[in-house]
Design an enzyme around this catalytic site. Structure first.
Site, PDB file in Angstrom:
ATOM      1  CB  THR A 186      -0.916   0.074   1.243  1.00 27.54           C
ATOM      2  OG1 THR A 186      -0.094   0.218   2.386  1.00 27.54           O
ATOM      3  CG2 THR A 186      -1.764  -1.155   1.379  1.00 27.54           C
ATOM      4  CD  GLU A 331      -4.669  -2.288   3.533  1.00 28.17           C
ATOM      5  OE1 GLU A 331      -5.240  -1.818   2.536  1.00 28.17           O
ATOM      6  OE2 GLU A 331      -3.910  -1.638   4.263  1.00 28.17           O
ATOM      7  CE  LYS A 444     -14.610  16.837  17.132  1.00 31.81           C
ATOM      8  NZ  LYS A 444     -14.165  15.933  18.172  1.00 31.81           N
ATOM      9  CD1 TRP A 449     -17.499  14.018  13.783  1.00 32.32           C
ATOM     10  CD2 TRP A 449     -15.485  14.708  13.102  1.00 32.32           C
ATOM     11  NE1 TRP A 449     -16.572  13.609  14.714  1.00 32.32           N
ATOM     12  CE2 TRP A 449     -15.331  14.013  14.330  1.00 32.32           C
ATOM     13  CE3 TRP A 449     -14.342  15.245  12.487  1.00 32.32           C
ATOM     14  CZ2 TRP A 449     -14.084  13.842  14.942  1.00 32.32           C
ATOM     15  CZ3 TRP A 449     -13.107  15.068  13.096  1.00 32.32           C
ATOM     16  CH2 TRP A 449     -12.989  14.375  14.316  1.00 32.32           C
TER      17      TRP A 449
HETATM   18  P1  ADP Z   1      -3.987   3.931  -0.246  1.00 34.29           P
HETATM   19  O1  ADP Z   1      -4.525   3.826   1.133  1.00 34.29           O
HETATM   20  O2  ADP Z   1      -2.534   3.865  -0.308  1.00 34.29           O
HETATM   21  O3  ADP Z   1      -4.569   5.059  -1.049  1.00 34.29           O
HETATM   22  P2  ADP Z   1      -5.721   2.018  -1.433  1.00 34.29           P
HETATM   23  O4  ADP Z   1      -5.676   2.092  -2.891  1.00 34.29           O
HETATM   24  O5  ADP Z   1      -5.820   0.718  -0.778  1.00 34.29           O
HETATM   25  O6  ADP Z   1      -4.416   2.623  -0.966  1.00 34.29           O
HETATM   26  O7  ADP Z   1      -6.829   3.027  -0.923  1.00 34.29           O
HETATM   27  C1  ADP Z   1      -7.922   2.633  -0.157  1.00 34.29           C
HETATM   28  C2  ADP Z   1      -8.672   3.853   0.281  1.00 34.29           C
HETATM   29  O8  ADP Z   1      -9.103   4.613  -0.835  1.00 34.29           O
HETATM   30  C3  ADP Z   1      -9.932   3.541   1.020  1.00 34.29           C
HETATM   31  O9  ADP Z   1      -9.684   3.224   2.366  1.00 34.29           O
HETATM   32  C4  ADP Z   1     -10.715   4.831   0.852  1.00 34.29           C
HETATM   33  O10 ADP Z   1     -10.300   5.819   1.775  1.00 34.29           O
HETATM   34  C5  ADP Z   1     -10.323   5.276  -0.518  1.00 34.29           C
HETATM   35  N1  ADP Z   1     -11.346   4.886  -1.487  1.00 34.29           N
HETATM   36  C6  ADP Z   1     -11.337   3.857  -2.344  1.00 34.29           C
HETATM   37  N2  ADP Z   1     -12.449   3.841  -3.102  1.00 34.29           N
HETATM   38  C7  ADP Z   1     -13.193   4.899  -2.703  1.00 34.29           C
HETATM   39  C8  ADP Z   1     -14.468   5.435  -3.090  1.00 34.29           C
HETATM   40  N3  ADP Z   1     -15.203   4.911  -4.062  1.00 34.29           N
HETATM   41  N4  ADP Z   1     -14.912   6.519  -2.424  1.00 34.29           N
HETATM   42  C9  ADP Z   1     -14.189   7.097  -1.438  1.00 34.29           C
HETATM   43  N5  ADP Z   1     -12.995   6.645  -1.048  1.00 34.29           N
HETATM   44  C10 ADP Z   1     -12.496   5.563  -1.664  1.00 34.29           C
END
Ligand code: ADP
Length: 545
Positions: A186, A331, A444, A449
């Site tokens: 990640t 994950e 916040k 929020w």
């Molecule tokens: P990184 O955390 O490095 O960006 P990931 O690609 O695993 O790696 O990202 C996952 C995160 O991306 C999620 O936990 C979320 O915060 C965000 N995310 C993924 N898809 C969406 C979506 N459709 N809408 C909002 N946030 C999203």
């Protein structure tokens, strides 16, 4: 009593053999780094992935040793997907947009033995190869006669020469389906990157789930274009789901600009495409700028960060393309939820359907999700109460590769273990989840929020704004107040006052940002997401008006 069904492990090699047998003539089309279009078939990919497996055997890699890639979406990368994992080794896809030092750190942490790279990334490999003592073989993904001379990389070999000496006969080994198949780090917004280790079982179950009608609805009648990179969570599993369904696969290589993507969609008659919102924005800009329409595209899955409602609307109303808004994480292999409507929702008025489609959607079977309060108690699914989104299931990580940090899982009030996503979400009575923010990005204000996603979505709905990011700025009275950082479309002169006025009536007054900062660009991370940490750093001297 045990069931009397055959005990066959779920292995990635079975996907490619199935695709070869049942859909052998179906095309795999790639735009190569060289710029030309290459055509092959599932049968030929299967055959060459067996050659890859033989080449790995000849390099004496032990079971579960790692083969890394620094590569665009293309047929050779696809052959490595199957050849490496199918032979019982672990495919480690590396994000080439990371800094070379970070890439070297990841290669060393994973103890990669072979590293295969597209020639685009030669400068990266030249910068880091000396720091990577575990790598015994460097393979350039090119023809033998395209291998550059004097690269300084010891024993560099072309991919074609590497596999040419090996036959296409190979008996895929049978082993425990829980064996590691691939590894993806990640991007790690804080600390070192963390390696997520997928198994053959998790990958196959995920591939089934992704293909279901209420998920991506893939079939042998589809032509699928994963614009999402094969180094970003296995291109959301599409290379596996396409083999499972026999879909035609179109791989865009390095050309991710709107014109190239559009050209590929039309020339190959793509029916289904997947990518992050920032990429789709460039495609939409290209369509708008040239008065174009799609002749074949029917569905597009958009995820990785929140898809603005204005984008969903543009695809649907202007171009007749259904948007499947999806949420996932590295994950989670990555798919967790996807937004497809239920039958009783199809009769809702258009604006209510639009509100639903902006949500990240329903969990697919295999993903159990919940929202928890700070004491780990389950919160109601009422569409209003927000809490930390937690998930569990057979393709959700339980730990990271060789991590000292210990298991990331948390326990709820009943003692059940969940993966904490770091996202804040609501879930409605129909089970539709909506991300309101990442916990660290929430603003916040006065104890309440504010969702940065809501603020961003309104800004990008303004016709003169191409990209926006909302961040919280410390405030003596309110703790924090939101500001919106925005990028104007070329030629537009929209002012701070215009944009703030645009918020009136679209959100509660106290949630309207205190200020607008216009920038020429907003820093995007390796996977096309806004890097809020970097943006905050960039604006560290900024003061609220
Ligand atoms: P990184 O955390 O490095 O960006 P990931 O690609 O695993 O790696 O990202 C996952 C995160 O991306 C999620 O936990 C979320 O915060 C965000 N995310 C993924 N898809 C969406 C979506 N459709 N809408 C909002 N946030 C999203």
């Amino acid at each position: 009593m045990l069931g009397l069904m055959q005990d066959q492990p779920l292995l990635i090699s079975s996907l490619i053999e199935f695709a070869s047998r049942q859909h052998g003539d179906t095309d795999i089309v790639s735009r190569r780094v060289e710029g030309d279009i290459h055509r092959t078939t599932w049968r030929a990919v299967a055959s060459r992935s067996r050659q890859v497996a033989n080449a790995i055997e000849a390099d004496y890699l032990a079971f579960s040793e790692r083969v890394a890639t620094l590569a665009w979406n293309g047929y050779r990368h696809l052959e490595l997907y199957y050849g490496v994992s199918g032979s019982g080794r672990v495919l480690h896809t590396i994000n080439p947009r990371l800094h070379p030092d970070q890439i070297a750190w990841i290669v060393n942490h994973a103890e990669d033995r072979i590293l295969c790279f597209d020639l685009t990334f030669l400068p990266i490999v030249q910068a880091m190869h000396a720091q990577c003592p575990t790598v015994g073989r460097w393979v350039a993904l090119c023809d033998a006669d395209a291998l550059p001379a004097d690269t300084g990389i010891p024993d560099l070999v072309s991919y074609e020469a590497w596999i040419a000496d090996h036959g296409a006969t190979y008996d895929w080994p049978e082993f425990d389906e829980n064996t590691a198949s691939s590894l993806c780090y990640t991007s790690g917004t804080t600390g070192n990157p963390k390696g997520v280790v997928y198994s053959h079982r998790s990958t196959l179950l995920h591939a089934y789930a992704v293909s279901l009608p209420d998920a991506m609805c893939l079939s042998a009648r589809d032509t699928v274009l994963p614009v999402v990179p094969m180094f970003h969570v296995n291109a959301w599993g599409l290379p596996y789901s396409c083999a499972l369904t026999g879909a035609k696969l179109v791989l865009p290589g390095p050309a991710l600009d709107g014109a190239s993507i559009y050209e590929l969609i039309e020339s190959e008659q793509v029916t289904f495409a997947g990518g992050v919102p920032t990429i789709w924005q460039t495609l939409l800009d290209h369509l708008h700028g040239h008065w174009l329409k799609f002749s074949s595209l029917r569905r597009t899955v958009i995820g990785g960060s929140a898809c603005p409602p204005a984008m969903i609307d543009a695809f649907q109303t202007e171009f007749d393309v259904e948007v499947l808004h999806a949420w996932g994480m590295t994950e989670l292999s990555p798919l967790g939820t996807i937004c497809t409507l239920k039958s009783h929702q199809l009769d809702l008025p258009a604006h209510e359907q639009a509100t639903l489609r902006a949500k990240q959607g329903r969990a697919i079977f295999g993903i159990d999700m919940g929202i928890l309060d700070e004491e780990g108690r389950a919160l109601p699914w009422d569409g209003k109460t927000g809490g930390e989104l937690v998930v569990r299931g057979p393709w959700v990580a339980k730990d990271y590769f060789d991590s000292e940090a210990g298991s990331p899982l948390v326990r709820d009030a009943q003692g059940r273990e969940w993966f904490p996503t770091g996202d804040v979400a609501t879930i409605d009575v129909d089970g539709f989840m909506q991300i309101t923010d990442r916990s660290k990005d929430l603003v916040k204000s006065g104890g309440e929020w504010i969702s940065s996603i809501d603020i961003e979505n309104i800004a990008v709905a303004h016709p003169d704004i191409s990209l926006a990011a909302c961040i919280g700025i410390p405030h003596p009275k309110w703790d924090e107040r939101p500001i919106v950082v925005a990028v104007r479309r070329p030629g537009s002169v929209v002012s701070r006052e215009d944009l703030l006025a645009f918020y009136a009536g679209k959100t509660a007054k106290w949630q309207i940002p205190d200020d607008v900062v216009f920038l020429d660009t907003i820093p995007l991370g390796a996977t096309g997401k806004v890097m809020k940490g970097k943006l905050r750093e960039q604006l560290k001297d900024y003061r609220l008006p």
